[in-house]
Design a protein around this motif. Structure first.
Motif, PDB file in Angstrom:
ATOM      1  N   UNK A   1      -1.162   5.805  -9.334  1.00 49.11           N
ATOM      2  CA  UNK A   1      -2.607   5.557  -8.613  1.00 49.11           C
ATOM      3  C   UNK A   1      -1.918   5.086  -7.109  1.00 49.11           C
ATOM      4  N   UNK A   2      -2.522   5.757  -6.162  1.00 47.54           N
ATOM      5  CA  UNK A   2      -2.454   5.409  -4.873  1.00 47.54           C
ATOM      6  C   UNK A   2      -3.613   4.354  -4.534  1.00 47.54           C
ATOM      7  N   UNK A   3      -2.686   3.216  -4.589  1.00 49.06           N
ATOM      8  CA  UNK A   3      -3.642   1.963  -4.435  1.00 49.06           C
ATOM      9  C   UNK A   3      -4.007   1.471  -3.170  1.00 49.06           C
ATOM     10  N   UNK A   4      -3.226   2.242  -2.169  1.00 47.62           N
ATOM     11  CA  UNK A   4      -3.557   2.197  -0.812  1.00 47.62           C
ATOM     12  C   UNK A   4      -3.027   3.217   0.136  1.00 47.62           C
ATOM     13  N   UNK A   5      -3.383   3.780   1.345  1.00 45.35           N
ATOM     14  CA  UNK A   5      -2.818   4.541   2.181  1.00 45.35           C
ATOM     15  C   UNK A   5      -2.457   3.748   3.239  1.00 45.35           C
TER      16      UNK A   5
END
Length: 470
Positions: free
Chosen positions: A93-97
């Protein structure tokens, strides 16, 4: 005599061929080697009676077959729909950029690179994250061990978000061996995070590139100051509290910039805080950069010497020999390469280069928008690499396209001696919005050279045990 499907190798001690059908390295005498060399070079040659006898013996034992693949198609193509429906192993999961660092080699820091996204303030919503976990649950029915990973940006910028997702997943994945992982730049790795990670089956990959003068060259905060002091201070606090328990949770990833001194890079691991932690070393990846990675002569010299030391350690030639931590990955790869040299009866009629993994099956990457990618290492702005989304599921046709990159160069792959060991990946094959035959062919010589090097290392290890009796 038909031209056999082999590749010739030699060392200072002997002559060999790699038999593609048998997946085996075979030792032969110079006369046989010379004959095979001429045969492969299309020279008119007739073997002596002695050589013919040796060739006949090899053939009776099923060596020197000219058999090649009849069709290039990945062996998992027919199972792809099932694997992606019921056998996904890991969700990322890319929880934030967002990221609090601006590492000079990071693909997301290259604002002039249109082949990858840049840092942004985008964050994954709780709804998207829970839907991704639900999707993973539904599509891992036949997987006993499952992993959910948290990726960024810097995922620890959203630690409380991560904790909520962990709780949600633990309530959902009842009866499975559920584990978690995250990749962090270590600047936000606190005792609170570590305590939680120990209690919730986490594996944490931390980033550390060497001592302060090397680490701070590339790994800087967004204001331009180096991050080393903060990283080491955090690790010191954790070491003081948890001691050797850290090695159950933490792994170190070092991105090696080969302009720097290799000895100095490794010197950081003499620090008591880092001793005994597993270490992985990788060279700076320049694929998503307009700047090519450059190697200093000193780096190459010391790097190769330490590989030699690592080989001595692997074969136990010198007792209690300590190798550099950043060589461990390479030595492990040598060992695993040898373990995979399992003799077979021959090539099947249908097969493919061995490089591609199941796109999304091993590491399904979901970005902040809920788009699916085969893993976290591919371009997030690529339509070719985008294999679906939470609304529509996985696009099997697009996944199959990435799995079967061998179809780009069918004729070349059929006759390539390196196809069993090929490391080709769709990640680097996109040109102008589609997978490119030319891009693939441009990589083939480099890949074959790399595989030949691995085969020679394999031969060296065998010689050490047979010729040198080590």
């Amino acid at each position: 005599m038909e031209k056999p499907f082999i590749h010739l190798l030699s060392s200072i001690n002997g002559f060999y061929f790699y038999d593609v059908n048998k997946n085996e390295v075979v030792n032969v005498d110079k006369e046989v080697y010379d004959f095979l060399t001429k045969l492969l070079n299309d020279e008119e040659v007739k073997p002596s009676e002695e050589v013919k006898g040796k060739l006949d013996k090899l053939k009776r034992n099923n060596y020197l077959s000219s058999n090649t693949l009849k069709e290039i198609r990945h062996p998992e193509s027919d199972n792809l729909e099932y694997l992606l429906d019921r056998h996904i192993n890991q969700l990322i999961l890319q929880v934030t950029q967002k990221c609090n660092l601006r590492c000079s080699y990071c693909a997301y820091s290259k604002f002039d690179n249109l082949d990858q996204r840049s840092h942004s303030n985008k964050e994954m919503s709780m709804e998207t994250a829970k839907r991704a976990v639900d999707f993973f649950l539904q599509h891992s029915s036949d997987t006993e061990k499952v992993v959910i990973s948290f990726y960024g940006g810097e995922p620890l910028l959203r630690f409380y978000f991560i904790k909520e997702i962990v709780s949600y997943a633990q309530e959902s994945f009842i009866g499975k061996d559920l584990r978690f992982s995250l990749t962090t730049n270590t600047t936000l790795l606190t005792e609170e995070v570590m305590e939680y990670s120990i209690n919730n089956n986490f594996d944490i990959m931390i980033s550390l590139d060497g001592p302060e003068e090397i680490h701070n060259l590339n790994r800087k905060f967004s204001n331009g100051t180096g991050s080393f002091a903060k990283v080491l201070d955090n690790l010191k606090k954790l070491r003081n509290r948890y001691g050797d328990e850290l090695k159950k949770v933490l792994r170190v990833n070092t991105v090696m910039d080969p302009k720097n001194d290799f000895d100095k890079m490794n010197s950081i691991f003499e620090n008591d805080i880092l001793k005994y932690l597993p270490v992985n070393g990788v060279i700076v990846e320049d694929f998503f950069s307009n700047e090519r990675t450059t190697y200093s002569d000193k780096f190459i010299e010391k790097y190769i010497y330490q590989i030699f030391v690592g080989i001595l350690s692997l074969i136990d030639a010198v007792k209690d020999l300590r190798t550099y931590p950043l060589i461990t990955t390479i030595i492990n790869d040598m060992y695993e390469f040898g373990e995979k040299m399992i003799e077979t009866t021959g090539l099947p009629e249908i097969g493919a280069p061995s490089g591609p993994c199941i796109p999304g099956g091993r590491r399904l990457f979901v970005n902040v928008y809920g788009k699916f990618f085969p893993c976290e290492r591919v371009s997030e702005v690529s339509e070719v690499m985008n294999i679906g989304n939470l609304d529509e599921g996985i696009n099997i046709k697009k996944a199959d396209n990435l799995l079967n990159v061998g179809r780009l160069t069918t004729m070349e792959c059929k006759k390539c001696w390196a196809l069993r060991k090929c490391s080709i990946c769709a990640q680097k094959l996109e040109r102008d919005g589609e997978l490119s035959e030319d891009a693939k062919l441009s990589m083939c010589d480099e890949i074959r050279t790399s595989i030949e090097g691995k085969l020679k290392e394999y031969v060296l290890l065998k010689e050490c045990r047979t010729i040198y009796k080590i």
